[in-house]
Write an enzyme that holds these catalytic residues in place. Structure first.
Site, PDB file in Angstrom:
ATOM      1  N   SER A 151      39.220  50.967  44.740  1.00 46.81           N
ATOM      2  CA  SER A 151      39.365  49.655  44.137  1.00 46.81           C
ATOM      3  C   SER A 151      40.542  48.864  44.725  1.00 46.81           C
ATOM      4  CB  SER A 151      39.503  49.831  42.619  1.00 46.81           C
ATOM      5  OG  SER A 151      39.507  48.609  41.940  1.00 46.81           O
ATOM      6  N   ASP A 162      42.046  44.607  58.404  1.00 44.82           N
ATOM      7  CA  ASP A 162      41.257  43.517  58.983  1.00 44.82           C
ATOM      8  C   ASP A 162      42.120  42.479  59.689  1.00 44.82           C
ATOM      9  OD1 ASP A 162      39.023  44.766  58.062  1.00 44.82           O
ATOM     10  OD2 ASP A 162      38.290  43.103  56.839  1.00 44.82           O
ATOM     11  N   LYS A 176      34.933  51.904  45.956  1.00 46.75           N
ATOM     12  CA  LYS A 176      34.691  51.288  44.652  1.00 46.75           C
ATOM     13  C   LYS A 176      35.062  49.812  44.739  1.00 46.75           C
ATOM     14  CE  LYS A 176      36.008  51.564  39.760  1.00 46.75           C
ATOM     15  NZ  LYS A 176      36.958  52.164  38.792  1.00 46.75           N
TER      16      LYS A 176
END
Length: 385
Positions: A151, A162, A176
């Site tokens: 999460s 990224d 998740k």
């Protein structure tokens, strides 16, 4: 007296006093302590310390309403001590508040950048961007993750990866990434409806698929171990159709969870049945407690956690005392298995003793001595210096 009665007896209104009588080794009578009741803080930053003159470590166990403030206090303390490179520990962190995850990510990413976005079949896309000048936008950054990182941990790791801001080290995270909306019903119950998914800046869905049914989803972590993914990077299935490219040209993959840049297999070097039985019996923690209680005078020679880490040795006499203690708990000694697990046992016992004396500031620096993922992260920082 059971645990529930203990809790009811000790708990009370803030500011009131409770008298607790304590047994202490070496004293015939119980010792009374008057304790003023108050709120007990539950911290999410477990520890922060300088590994060397320029490298710091911060471990976050969950993302709560206080995580951001705790992190700022920790990073400012480390920067005052000369911080230039940071290892952020998110292993075993199950997540928590979205706001805490985005605020933490904002501390690492400069300019106006997308941190994460949500999108659903019947919900429009919602973007979350950086908005402030962070405390650690420059300097080497490594984030540690494993299959227990979920999460909010994946939001932070995905954003850092990224944007090519840092290196992710460890094993693939849990996967998740569902957004739930809660509606309170007239009878006081509530309905939580999944309305969207979380996506990293490059467009990767954090959520692992439900394609093979609920049972397969729930057993997915176990299957990773069975298929060898936790031990060999070559056993990890990478879906070329979910291949993404970062601004710096790095290849990253979707398909559920965050794939680390540097894979470190699960530690099995010291695994034995004997070691498993010791942990199951609580032998290490019980022995450490008894040892500290008995040796308080001799342990007083250490000026602090650092001095203890340098000078204390879990020698052969110490280990024989431990195995005899474990035997009394019903864990029978097996010489060949003990020899295999011994290096880890020495470190673990020393760390548990340090925790009783100096809390997590004593525990983690010692545990990290035999932590392959941590050592790999540290070597990456030093090799890039």
């Amino acid at each position: 007296i059971n645990n529930e009665k203990v809790r009811k007896t000790l708990r009370g209104k803030v500011g009131t006093v409770v008298t607790v009588s304590v047994y202490r080794r070496g004293h015939i009578n119980l010792i009374d302590f008057n304790i003023t009741r108050g709120k007990i803080p539950i911290n999410s930053v477990d520890v922060s310390y300088m590994i060397d003159g320029q490298t710091g470590f911060i471990k976050i166990s969950r993302f709560s309403s206080t995580t951001y403030d705790e992190f700022i206090n920790a990073i400012e303390k480390l920067k005052a001590a000369g911080l230039q490179s940071l290892i952020l520990g998110l292993r075993g962190n199950p997540g928590g508040f979205l706001d805490a995850a985005t605020a933490l990510s904002d501390e690492f990413l400069g300019g106006r950048k997308l941190i994460v976005y949500t999108a659903g079949k019947a919900r429009p896309r919602t973007n979350y961007h950086t908005s402030i000048n962070g405390h650690f936008e420059e300097g080497k950054l490594i984030i540690l993750i494993d299959e227990g990182s979920a999460s909010a941990s994946e939001i932070v790791s995905g954003a850092v990866q990224d944007w090519d801001r840092g290196t992710i080290v460890g094993r693939r995270s849990f996967g998740k990434g569902l957004v739930q909306e809660q509606s309170v019903l007239p009878d006081g119950s509530a309905l939580r409806l999944t309305i969207a998914r979380y996506y990293t800046p490059t467009g990767r869905s954090i959520q692992k698929p439900y394609n093979e049914g609920v049972q397969a989803y729930e057993e997915e972590i176990l299957q990773r171990f069975r298929h060898g993914e936790s031990l060999n990077r070559d056993s990890i299935h990478l879906n070329d159709s979910l291949r993404y490219v970062t601004p710096a040209g790095r290849i990253v993959y979707g398909g559920g969870g965050i794939m680390p840049d540097v894979f470190v297999p699960a530690a099995t070097t010291y695994d034995t049945d004997y070691l498993d039985h010791l942990f199951a019996a609580g032998a290490l923690s019980q022995f450490a407690y008894n040892y500290v209680d008995r040796e308080r005078k001799s342990l007083a020679q250490y000026s602090g956690a650092g001095d203890f880490r340098k000078r204390f040795e879990a020698d052969d006499k110490f280990m024989k005392e431990f195995t005899a203690f474990a035997d009394k708990l019903g864990v029978s000694y097996v010489d060949s298995q003990f020899r295999r697990s011994e290096p880890l046992l020495r470190v673990q016992l020393k760390a548990y003793i340090a925790r009783l004396l100096w809390q997590n500031e004593g525990l983690y620096p010692i545990l990290h001595e035999k932590d392959a993922t941590f050592r790999k992260a540290l070597s990456l920082i030093h090799s890039a210096s």
